[in-house]
Scaffold this motif. Structure first.
Motif, mmCIF file in Angstrom:
data_model
loop_
_atom_site.group_PDB
_atom_site.id
_atom_site.type_symbol
_atom_site.label_atom_id
_atom_site.label_comp_id
_atom_site.label_asym_id
_atom_site.label_seq_id
_atom_site.Cartn_x
_atom_site.Cartn_y
_atom_site.Cartn_z
ATOM 1 N N GLU A 205 0.893 -1.164 -0.077
ATOM 2 C CA GLU A 205 0.036 -0.083 0.119
ATOM 3 C C GLU A 205 0.864 1.284 0.113
ATOM 4 O OE1 GLU A 205 -2.830 -0.004 3.163
ATOM 5 O OE2 GLU A 205 -3.730 -2.156 2.661
ATOM 6 N N GLN A 206 2.065 1.254 0.477
ATOM 7 C CA GLN A 206 2.903 2.429 0.796
ATOM 8 C C GLN A 206 3.888 2.795 -0.194
ATOM 9 O OE1 GLN A 206 1.722 4.366 3.229
ATOM 10 N NE2 GLN A 206 -0.011 2.812 3.795
ATOM 11 N N ILE A 207 4.638 1.815 -0.619
ATOM 12 C CA ILE A 207 5.786 1.849 -1.437
ATOM 13 C C ILE A 207 5.749 0.873 -2.707
ATOM 14 C CG2 ILE A 207 8.214 1.539 -1.637
ATOM 15 C CD1 ILE A 207 8.345 2.311 1.283
ATOM 16 N N PRO A 208 5.647 1.478 -3.923
ATOM 17 C CA PRO A 208 5.502 0.468 -5.000
ATOM 18 C C PRO A 208 6.883 -0.563 -5.306
ATOM 19 C CG PRO A 208 6.074 2.826 -5.792
ATOM 20 C CD PRO A 208 5.768 2.792 -4.459
ATOM 21 N N SER A 209 6.585 -1.727 -5.118
ATOM 22 C CA SER A 209 7.651 -2.715 -5.409
ATOM 23 C C SER A 209 7.167 -4.033 -6.066
ATOM 24 C CB SER A 209 8.238 -3.099 -3.907
ATOM 25 O OG SER A 209 8.977 -4.139 -4.181
ATOM 26 N N SER A 210 7.891 -4.527 -7.013
ATOM 27 C CA SER A 210 7.658 -5.668 -7.909
ATOM 28 C C SER A 210 8.512 -6.609 -7.280
ATOM 29 C CB SER A 210 7.725 -5.291 -9.247
ATOM 30 O OG SER A 210 6.815 -4.292 -9.676
ATOM 31 N N ALA A 211 9.305 -6.635 -6.378
ATOM 32 C CA ALA A 211 9.952 -7.791 -5.769
ATOM 33 C C ALA A 211 9.124 -8.777 -5.290
ATOM 34 C CB ALA A 211 10.868 -7.198 -4.773
ATOM 35 N N PRO A 212 9.633 -10.105 -5.039
ATOM 36 C CA PRO A 212 9.043 -11.030 -4.555
ATOM 37 C C PRO A 212 8.485 -10.855 -2.907
ATOM 38 C CG PRO A 212 10.798 -11.853 -5.798
ATOM 39 C CD PRO A 212 10.895 -10.491 -5.657
ATOM 40 N N LEU A 213 7.449 -11.347 -2.590
ATOM 41 C CA LEU A 213 6.987 -11.042 -1.200
ATOM 42 C C LEU A 213 7.253 -12.496 -0.452
ATOM 43 C CD1 LEU A 213 3.561 -8.997 -1.246
ATOM 44 C CD2 LEU A 213 5.665 -8.786 0.401
ATOM 45 N N PHE A 214 8.051 -12.421 0.698
ATOM 46 C CA PHE A 214 8.340 -13.609 1.577
ATOM 47 C C PHE A 214 7.319 -13.276 2.943
ATOM 48 C CE2 PHE A 214 11.740 -13.076 -1.273
ATOM 49 C CZ PHE A 214 12.209 -14.194 -1.635
ATOM 50 N N CYS A 215 6.526 -14.611 3.138
ATOM 51 C CA CYS A 215 5.588 -14.287 4.253
ATOM 52 C C CYS A 215 5.988 -15.615 5.113
ATOM 53 C CB CYS A 215 4.035 -14.195 3.730
ATOM 54 S SG CYS A 215 4.004 -12.859 2.553
ATOM 55 N N PRO A 216 7.010 -15.567 5.937
ATOM 56 C CA PRO A 216 7.329 -16.688 6.816
ATOM 57 C C PRO A 216 6.346 -17.256 7.573
ATOM 58 C CG PRO A 216 8.486 -14.714 7.634
ATOM 59 C CD PRO A 216 7.961 -14.506 6.164
ATOM 60 N N GLU A 217 5.722 -16.460 8.232
ATOM 61 C CA GLU A 217 4.699 -16.559 9.189
ATOM 62 C C GLU A 217 3.451 -17.605 8.507
ATOM 63 O OE1 GLU A 217 2.879 -13.667 11.620
ATOM 64 O OE2 GLU A 217 4.733 -13.333 12.671
ATOM 65 N N GLN A 218 2.871 -17.230 7.121
ATOM 66 C CA GLN A 218 2.061 -17.873 6.488
ATOM 67 C C GLN A 218 2.775 -18.973 5.472
ATOM 68 O OE1 GLN A 218 0.750 -13.653 4.827
ATOM 69 N NE2 GLN A 218 -1.082 -15.189 4.664
ATOM 70 N N LYS A 219 3.940 -19.185 5.454
ATOM 71 C CA LYS A 219 4.896 -20.058 4.506
ATOM 72 C C LYS A 219 4.199 -19.856 3.138
ATOM 73 C CE LYS A 219 7.372 -23.405 7.066
ATOM 74 N NZ LYS A 219 8.044 -24.579 6.740
ATOM 75 N N ILE A 220 4.356 -18.612 2.784
ATOM 76 C CA ILE A 220 3.769 -17.990 1.102
ATOM 77 C C ILE A 220 4.750 -17.186 0.734
ATOM 78 C CG2 ILE A 220 2.274 -17.061 -0.352
ATOM 79 C CD1 ILE A 220 0.022 -17.383 1.883
ATOM 80 N N ILE A 221 5.097 -17.360 -0.666
ATOM 81 C CA ILE A 221 6.157 -16.810 -1.304
ATOM 82 C C ILE A 221 5.402 -16.322 -2.549
ATOM 83 C CG2 ILE A 221 8.412 -16.252 -2.469
ATOM 84 C CD1 ILE A 221 9.477 -18.458 -0.810
ATOM 85 N N SER A 222 5.096 -15.027 -2.789
ATOM 86 C CA SER A 222 4.594 -14.532 -3.980
ATOM 87 C C SER A 222 5.487 -13.774 -4.913
ATOM 88 C CB SER A 222 3.500 -13.520 -3.614
ATOM 89 O OG SER A 222 2.588 -13.133 -4.860
ATOM 90 N N ILE A 223 5.568 -14.047 -6.385
ATOM 91 C CA ILE A 223 6.629 -13.741 -7.129
ATOM 92 C C ILE A 223 6.428 -13.054 -8.365
ATOM 93 C CG2 ILE A 223 8.193 -15.834 -6.348
ATOM 94 C CD1 ILE A 223 7.880 -17.123 -8.660
ATOM 95 N N ASP A 224 4.947 -12.574 -8.660
ATOM 96 C CA ASP A 224 4.692 -11.891 -9.959
ATOM 97 C C ASP A 224 5.194 -10.573 -9.967
ATOM 98 O OD1 ASP A 224 3.420 -11.080 -12.048
ATOM 99 O OD2 ASP A 224 1.377 -11.588 -11.613
ATOM 100 N N GLY A 225 6.011 -10.484 -10.784
ATOM 101 C CA GLY A 225 6.845 -8.876 -10.805
ATOM 102 C C GLY A 225 5.927 -8.098 -11.706
ATOM 103 N N ALA A 226 4.720 -8.479 -12.259
ATOM 104 C CA ALA A 226 3.947 -7.571 -13.190
ATOM 105 C C ALA A 226 4.816 -7.389 -14.538
ATOM 106 C CB ALA A 226 3.686 -6.354 -12.407
ATOM 107 N N CYS A 227 5.437 -8.320 -14.930
ATOM 108 C CA CYS A 227 6.106 -8.377 -16.519
ATOM 109 C C CYS A 227 5.151 -7.986 -17.447
ATOM 110 C CB CYS A 227 7.088 -9.702 -16.521
ATOM 111 S SG CYS A 227 7.715 -9.745 -18.351
ATOM 112 N N VAL A 228 4.991 -7.301 -18.106
ATOM 113 C CA VAL A 228 4.124 -6.817 -19.241
ATOM 114 C C VAL A 228 3.239 -5.823 -18.770
ATOM 115 C CG1 VAL A 228 2.558 -7.645 -20.997
ATOM 116 C CG2 VAL A 228 4.980 -8.959 -20.780
ATOM 117 N N LEU A 229 2.620 -5.997 -17.463
ATOM 118 C CA LEU A 229 1.602 -5.475 -17.185
ATOM 119 C C LEU A 229 1.933 -3.989 -16.608
ATOM 120 C CD1 LEU A 229 -0.153 -8.133 -14.709
ATOM 121 C CD2 LEU A 229 -0.486 -7.791 -17.387
#
Length: 366
Positions: A205-229
């Motif tokens: 919400e605060q800072i624009p970033s297309s870097a992967p998101l690492f969520c250790p408490e949830q054990k989720i990694i989200s990696i879509d960097g908005a290529c093309v979009l």
């Protein structure tokens, strides 16, 4: 339809690379593989949305098919790949979707194949389907063979997301491929679930970033960097030393020119991040290069590049933009997406923001 679940049992010691949402951008894919020194010793997981939206989906598909002959590649089906397969499989979506979609999207791989084959027959979709099946059987088979979920002992790869790792065979296939705002659903897992589909910048919400998101408490990694979009989107690669490791790293390719910063700059203490879906603005003072706007969701004011503004049925909105000022040390390398009379819109470690200092000549080696 139920998801197709494939086992993932790589040999210990083999590096695993996950890349998601290439969206038909062959140059980004080639350059990223070169940058991370991809080799036959590695395992590459293509985490869905390999195709569509970009201009080179057909070339990319052929490139991957050729690469699979010498390298270990696991393609996973994303929603964009899934609707290409749906067209080739049957006519269930012809009137409800494809009769509208195909005439308006010349970049679609279905249109690319039709142009190359010389049969752009929008008035007869069954005939088009039959021609594409006969002309491109290897691409049809490749799509048919893609699993929905790749399940390992420590890692689970799925394009959109899953609500649980229990009884995944009973889930809805399409909802596994297209699962918007997956991180916002509160799921927690006992194995790492690696997803794409939802650009990571939409979660910030605060800072624009297309870097992967690492969520250790949830054990989720989200990696879509908005290529093309996005104009400053990037193609991310998640790097994992082996299947049992949690020593995660990442790299990316954004195709932007690079420069060394010559001056130090402090980060702004607060910023506005206008994201897709949160992009309505009120125009306060129009200008040729910049327009002063109020972001309706936050109530904050910022200057928006005038060419980023659009007019929608509910009023003006803008492409993703920010007034965030990057923290920069002299000598740091920045990717620059926009040059303006005030400064440059640049990226560092996947984060986009403004830099108002001096730059070196362009760096030719990336």
């Amino acid at each position: 339809m139920r998801p197709v679940i494939a086992p993932f049992r790589p040999e210990p010691g083999r590096r695993i690379i996950a890349i998601s949402d290439i969206h038909g951008n062959l140059p980004f894919f080639e350059n990223l593989l070169r940058k991370i020194e991809f080799s036959p010793k590695d395992i590459l997981v293509l985490l869905g949305d390999i195709l569509e939206k970009g201009a080179q989906s057909l070339e990319l598909a052929r490139y991957v098919l050729e690469l699979q002959k010498t390298h270990t590649i696991y393609p996973v089906c994303g929603n964009c790949d899934g609707y290409v397969l749906r067209f080739l499989e049957n006519g269930a979506w012809d009137q409800g979707f494809f009769s509208w979609f195909l005439p308006q999207h010349p970049e679609s791989i279905l249109r690319q194949m039709a142009r190359e084959g010389g049969f752009e027959q929008w008035e007869d979709l069954p005939r088009l389907r039959d021609n594409l099946r006969k002309a491109y059987p290897e691409i049809w088979r490749w799509l048919q063979a893609m699993p929905t979920i790749l399940e390992g002992e420590h890692l689970v790869f799925v394009h959109g997301g899953v609500p649980s790792l229990e009884h995944m065979e009973d889930l809805d296939r399409w909802k596994c491929m297209k699962n918007d705002d997956f991180l916002g659903q509160g799921h927690r897992f006992d194995r790492w679930v690696i997803v794409g589909h939802w650009p990571t910048t939409l979660y910030r919400e605060q800072i624009p970033s297309s870097a992967p998101l690492f969520c250790p408490e949830q054990k989720i990694i989200s990696i879509d960097g908005a290529c093309v979009l996005k104009l400053d989107g990037q193609l991310n690669a998640l790097l994992i030393p082996e299947e049992s490791s949690e020593d995660f790293a990442w790299d990316c390719w954004d195709g932007l020119p690079q420069y060394a910063a010559l001056d130090r700059q402090e980060a702004s203490p607060a910023s506005v991040n206008v994201r897709f879906g949160h992009s309505r603005v009120e125009i306060l003072e129009a200008g040729e290069e910049f327009t002063r706007c109020r972001h309706l969701e936050s109530g904050r004011e910022l200057d928006v590049l005038t060419r980023f503004l659009r007019q929608g049925k509910d009023g003006p909105w803008c492409l993703d933009c920010t007034d965030y000022r990057l923290p920069v040390s002299a000598g740091e390398v920045l990717s620059v997406s926009e040059f303006t009379s005030r400064g440059v819109l640049a990226k560092k470690n996947g984060v986009t923001g403004w830099y108002f200092g001096r730059l070196s000549p362009e760096i030719t080696q990336r």
